[in-house]
Design an enzyme around this catalytic site. Structure first.
Site, mmCIF file in Angstrom:
data_model
loop_
_atom_site.group_PDB
_atom_site.id
_atom_site.type_symbol
_atom_site.label_atom_id
_atom_site.label_comp_id
_atom_site.label_asym_id
_atom_site.label_seq_id
_atom_site.Cartn_x
_atom_site.Cartn_y
_atom_site.Cartn_z
ATOM 1 N N THR A 77 0.841 -1.199 0.000
ATOM 2 C CA THR A 77 0.000 0.000 0.000
ATOM 3 C C THR A 77 0.879 1.252 0.000
ATOM 4 O OG1 THR A 77 -0.073 -0.033 2.431
ATOM 5 C CG2 THR A 77 -1.853 -1.153 1.286
ATOM 6 N N HIS A 134 -3.818 1.313 13.426
ATOM 7 C CA HIS A 134 -2.862 0.240 13.149
ATOM 8 C C HIS A 134 -1.723 0.274 14.168
ATOM 9 C CE1 HIS A 134 -4.952 0.068 9.295
ATOM 10 N NE2 HIS A 134 -4.459 -1.153 9.177
ATOM 11 N N HIS A 135 -0.937 -0.802 14.161
ATOM 12 C CA HIS A 135 0.227 -0.953 15.044
ATOM 13 C C HIS A 135 1.236 0.188 14.845
ATOM 14 C CE1 HIS A 135 2.444 -2.473 11.503
ATOM 15 N NE2 HIS A 135 1.290 -3.013 11.189
ATOM 16 N N LYS A 138 3.538 0.650 11.504
ATOM 17 C CA LYS A 138 3.020 0.891 10.143
ATOM 18 C C LYS A 138 3.602 2.181 9.579
ATOM 19 C CE LYS A 138 -1.114 0.968 7.265
ATOM 20 N NZ LYS A 138 -0.510 0.115 6.235
HETATM 21 P P1 NAD Z 1 6.931 -5.559 7.162
HETATM 22 O O1 NAD Z 1 7.736 -4.318 7.272
HETATM 23 O O2 NAD Z 1 6.780 -6.461 8.350
HETATM 24 O O3 NAD Z 1 7.491 -6.456 5.974
HETATM 25 C C1 NAD Z 1 7.975 -5.963 4.756
HETATM 26 C C2 NAD Z 1 9.099 -6.887 4.302
HETATM 27 O O4 NAD Z 1 9.470 -6.485 2.970
HETATM 28 C C3 NAD Z 1 10.365 -6.795 5.170
HETATM 29 O O5 NAD Z 1 10.845 -8.090 5.472
HETATM 30 C C4 NAD Z 1 11.345 -6.012 4.298
HETATM 31 O O6 NAD Z 1 12.693 -6.375 4.544
HETATM 32 C C5 NAD Z 1 10.889 -6.449 2.910
HETATM 33 N N1 NAD Z 1 11.292 -5.528 1.839
HETATM 34 C C6 NAD Z 1 11.412 -4.179 1.866
HETATM 35 N N2 NAD Z 1 11.821 -3.707 0.673
HETATM 36 C C7 NAD Z 1 11.966 -4.780 -0.120
HETATM 37 C C8 NAD Z 1 12.374 -4.944 -1.465
HETATM 38 N N3 NAD Z 1 12.725 -3.897 -2.212
HETATM 39 N N4 NAD Z 1 12.405 -6.192 -1.989
HETATM 40 C C9 NAD Z 1 12.068 -7.266 -1.227
HETATM 41 N N5 NAD Z 1 11.677 -7.182 0.059
HETATM 42 C C10 NAD Z 1 11.635 -5.947 0.603
HETATM 43 O O7 NAD Z 1 5.497 -5.091 6.622
HETATM 44 P P2 NAD Z 1 4.111 -5.904 6.649
HETATM 45 O O8 NAD Z 1 3.312 -5.506 7.843
HETATM 46 O O9 NAD Z 1 4.351 -7.352 6.378
HETATM 47 O O10 NAD Z 1 3.386 -5.218 5.396
HETATM 48 C C11 NAD Z 1 3.920 -5.314 4.096
HETATM 49 C C12 NAD Z 1 3.060 -4.513 3.124
HETATM 50 O O11 NAD Z 1 1.759 -5.102 3.043
HETATM 51 C C13 NAD Z 1 2.834 -3.047 3.548
HETATM 52 O O12 NAD Z 1 2.791 -2.254 2.368
HETATM 53 C C14 NAD Z 1 1.462 -3.100 4.229
HETATM 54 O O13 NAD Z 1 0.797 -1.869 4.185
HETATM 55 C C15 NAD Z 1 0.768 -4.131 3.367
HETATM 56 N N6 NAD Z 1 -0.344 -4.850 3.976
HETATM 57 C C16 NAD Z 1 -1.370 -5.136 3.159
HETATM 58 C C17 NAD Z 1 -2.435 -5.907 3.614
HETATM 59 C C18 NAD Z 1 -3.540 -6.252 2.651
HETATM 60 O O14 NAD Z 1 -4.482 -6.997 3.025
HETATM 61 N N7 NAD Z 1 -3.448 -5.768 1.413
HETATM 62 C C19 NAD Z 1 -2.463 -6.363 4.949
HETATM 63 C C20 NAD Z 1 -1.372 -6.063 5.766
HETATM 64 C C21 NAD Z 1 -0.308 -5.302 5.280
#
Ligand code: NAD
Length: 249
Positions: A77, A134-135, A138
């Protein structure tokens, strides 16, 4: 036969939640990718790409998926409008499910918000506000889900982006009728709460969804991955995956 998934963001909260339940959904994480890994190494051997990393990673990954002809599920997002436009253009070449929220309950919240907004449109007495929590970790605000709820309200009231009030502070004056309030709360370990509030004179309606476990998003993303494989190129929502689009009409 198990579906082979290239999972981008595999080390993150969502990536781990997806990996944990992938087997029970008939899927294998054939190529986990996180910071420093090269997704090009695993693209040919996967059936579908799932991205739950960070917004910066999504566009290059969409270009790679398109070049390899692989379907995509996007959960990241907070994209810039120019990134959004380019990713959407790529969906004319590959099937793509892109959802700010993969939970069934939230997609029902979208549907109910559309219905409530439609009924209350003629009643200018009802002021819409969107509140999300959210936590503390975020990174983006408002959440992708709140953005979608704001879109629904904007479309229904024919308002523009400049009529969304993101938080209020100081002497802002009386609330204009043509305004939608948007409020992002952050703290603790909250997985994701969203409320759409229509405040009237003498009554108010509140539609609330509370997520308590990331499993709901992970299960939805895997459901979307199975659904998108074999579909025609195009941009699909989770409401398409759940069959809510035709039901809503
Ligand atoms: P997080 O920070 O726990 O995890 C993100 C991961 O991506 C990390 O391990 C990070 O090292 C990795 N990362 C960062 N840049 C990268 C890159 N260029 N290439 C590969 N890996 C990379 O975050 P999260 O809580 O797991 O959320 C991830 C995403 O999903 C966010 O954008 C969040 O808003 C979104 N999200 C969407 C939903 C949905 O239902 N659509 C639900 C929850 C979270």
């Amino acid at each position: 036969m198990s579906l082979n998934i290239l999972l981008c963001g595999a080390g993150g909260r969502m990536g781990q939640a997806i990996s944990l339940i992938s087997q029970e959904h008939g899927c294998t994480i054939s190529f986990p990718v996180d910071l420093g890994d090269d997704p090009a190494q695993g693209i040919d051997s996967c059936d579908v790409v799932i991205d739950f990393s960070l917004r910066e990673a999504t566009l290059p990954l969409a270009r790679l998926s398109s070049a390899a002809g692989k379907p995509m599920v996007i959960g990241t997002t907070g994209h810039e409008p120019s990134e959004k436009a380019e990713i959407e253009a790529i969906s004319s070449k590959i099937p793509m499910v892109w959802a700010g929220n993969f939970s069934t309950g939230v997609n029902l919240l979208f549907y109910l918000t559309e219905q409530a907004a439609r009924v209350l449109d003629g009643q200018s007495d009802f002021d819409p506000e969107v509140i999300e929590m959210h936590h503390r970790l975020k990174k983006d605000a408002p959440s992708g889900t709140a953005d979608r709820l704001l879109e629904i309200l904007k479309e229904s009231r024919e308002l523009g982006d400049d009529q969304i009030a993101h938080g209020r502070s100081g002497m802002v004056g009386a609330r204009p009728a043509k305004e939608i309030g948007s409020h992002a709360l952050r703290g603790g370990d909250v997985v994701g709460d969203h409320t759409v509030l229509f405040a009237g004179m003498g009554e108010r309606i509140e539609l609330t969804h509370r997520a308590t476990d990331r499993k709901i998003f992970a299960a939805g993303a895997l459901r979307a991955a199975k659904w998108v494989v074999g579909n025609s190129p195009g941009l699909y929502s989770m409401q398409d995956v759940l069959g809510l689009t035709s039901w809503a009409k």
